[in-house]
Design an enzyme around this catalytic site. Structure first.
Site, short mmCIF file in Angstrom:
data_model
loop_
_atom_site.label_atom_id
_atom_site.label_comp_id
_atom_site.label_asym_id
_atom_site.label_seq_id
_atom_site.Cartn_x
_atom_site.Cartn_y
_atom_site.Cartn_z
N SER A 130 0.84 -1.20 0.00
CA SER A 130 0.00 0.00 0.00
C SER A 130 0.87 1.24 0.00
O SER A 130 1.97 1.25 0.59
CB SER A 130 -0.85 -0.02 1.28
OG SER A 130 -1.48 1.22 1.48
N TYR A 154 -1.49 -0.60 10.63
CA TYR A 154 -1.77 -1.25 9.35
C TYR A 154 -0.58 -1.08 8.40
O TYR A 154 -0.09 -2.04 7.79
CB TYR A 154 -3.05 -0.67 8.73
CG TYR A 154 -3.22 -1.05 7.28
CD1 TYR A 154 -3.57 -2.34 6.91
CD2 TYR A 154 -3.00 -0.11 6.26
CE1 TYR A 154 -3.70 -2.69 5.57
CE2 TYR A 154 -3.13 -0.45 4.93
CZ TYR A 154 -3.47 -1.74 4.58
OH TYR A 154 -3.59 -2.09 3.26
N LYS A 158 2.29 -3.79 6.58
CA LYS A 158 2.64 -3.89 5.15
C LYS A 158 4.15 -3.72 4.97
O LYS A 158 4.79 -4.43 4.19
CB LYS A 158 1.89 -2.82 4.34
CG LYS A 158 0.39 -3.07 4.26
CD LYS A 158 0.08 -4.30 3.43
CE LYS A 158 -1.37 -4.68 3.45
NZ LYS A 158 -1.66 -5.96 2.80
#
Ligand code: NAD
Ligand code: WQD
Length: 349
Positions: A130, A154, A158
């Site tokens: 992302s 989050y 990643k």
């Protein structure tokens, strides 16, 4: 015997981006094997993939990617040649409340899949990363060499998986990886049969706008109109989910054709504001979309967009769809499925 070069394990293949990529895989002659625990997806999505592709015997396995032995067995039994790894948790706000869930599913889950791949001799993985890994922009547009400094759990998960992949590739294990850093995926398959079906109140702009257009919510809350952007609202690089699906095929084929690994931005290179999106959606839907200005959302960046040059040069891929196309197809999905998938919480029988 299946053609080993054509069977692809798609983790999270029943989800938003995974379902669109499965459609594209079938269209291109591949055989996707969907592995999903249906924690954020449903059986109806599978039915719709079958409806679009005309394939009725799609292998679908309900399983948790953290079950390493099961993943290895699936890869062996199905004779998978590669993995496209979508499965994960993706809500930034929730990740600050439940960080361990995010590390468990996203990091431990990826470790489990990679361990199973090594045991089963599967050599190629395409991973959903992302743009959130970049954090506060030092320069824009973001290029792949921009420093990585995620600002939420989050994004950290990643980043952690990217590090794990890079270390595995460097170890000489014979695995190659394509790390795809998505910008803001929106839109739906042009048929309107599959699309994003968020639970409860949507966190993201596009599904929220679409639900206002269809009459499920009274107005769009615009989070901040005092940013240093042309109209004061947040600017993002939106990408049509079908462009994204095509990029996965391009990435997969690159990995299968050459031993190198790569990391690429997947965006259009264009930034659009919240008000640009609302305006385009109004035009696409012919519906009124009232807006109310609200305070900035904590943690939001004012503006960012991709430099998509590397993906174009390496993969021969670039976006084809415009913001108007994205809104048209999102509206096809939302207007045909105003409440999302029918029985949106059922798992396959
Ligand atoms: P999604 O939630 O629609 O799809 C994820 C799928 O993974 C769901 O079907 C869910 O049931 C499944 N899943 C979750 N945990 C699992 C587990 N432990 N085992 C097996 N399956 C599991 O999300 P999406 O929007 O399609 O995103 C796909 C991937 O792309 C995610 O990794 C996400 O972080 C990443 N990504 C998404 C966006 C975005 O804005 N949608 C942007 C950048 C990156
Ligand atoms: C876009 C713009 C909001 C909702 C997130 C993740 C990112 C990636 C994509 C997974 C911002 C504004 C939003 C609303 C609004 N996901 N907005 N009203 O935050 O850019 O990216 O999804 O990897 O990691 O952070 O996307 O759609 O939530 O917001 O005004 O009701 O719309 O402030 O400017 P975001 P978004």
């Amino acid at each position: 015997m299946q053609d080993r070069s054509g069977t692809i394990l798609v983790s999270g293949g029943a989800g938003y981006i995974g379902s669109h990529t499965c459609v594209e895989l079938v269209k291109r002659g591949y055989r996707p094997v969907i592995v999903d625990d249906f924690s954020n997806s449903c059986a109806a999505a599978i039915d719709r993939i079958c409806q679009i592709t005309g394939v009725n015997d799609l292998p679908v396995i309900e399983a948790d990617i953290r079950d390493t032995a099961r993943m290895e067995a699936i890869m062996r039994e199905q004779e998978c040649a590669a993995v496209i790894h979508f499965a994960g948790l993706k809500a930034v706000g929730e990740s600050t409340q439940k960080p361990l869930d995010y590390y468990s599913v996203n990091v431990q889950g990826s470790l489990s899949l990679l361990t199973a791949m090594q045991a089963a001799g599967v050599k190629h993985i395409v991973f959903s990363s992302s743009a959130t890994v970049y954090g506060t922009p030092v320069s824009l547009p973001y290029t792949e060499s921009h420093p990585l400094a995620p600002t939420n759990p989050y994004g950290m998960t990643k980043y952690a998986v990217e590090l794990m992949l890079n270390d595995l590739v460097a170890s000489g294990a014979g695995v190659n990886a394509g790390i795809l850093r998505y910008f803001n995926p929106i839109g739906a398959h042009p048929s309107g049969l599959i699309g994003e079906d968020p639970n409860g109140i949507p966190n993201n702009l596009m599904p929220y706008v679409a639900q206002v257009a269809v009459g499920r919510r009274p107005h769009v809350n615009v989070f901040g109109n005092d940013y240093d952007t042309p109209d004061g609202t947040g600017v993002r690089d939106y990408i049509h989910v079908m462009d994204l699906a095509e990029a996965h095929i391009a990435g997969l084929e690159k990995l299968m054709a050459s031993p190198d690994s790569f990391t690429v931005n997947l965006g259009s290179g264009n930034g659009y504001s919240v008000l640009d999106v609302v305006k385009a959606f109004k035009k696409a839907s012919g519906r009124d979309i009232p807006v109310e200005f609200a305070p900035r959302r904590p943690g939001d960046l004012p503006a960012y967009w991709a430099d998509p040059t590397h993906a174009r040069e390496l993969l021969g891929w670039q976006t084809r769809f415009t913001l108007d196309d994205m809104c048209r197809d999102q509206w096809a999905w939302q207007s045909q499925n105003p409440n999302g998938y029918p029985d949106g919480d059922t798992k396959p029988a």
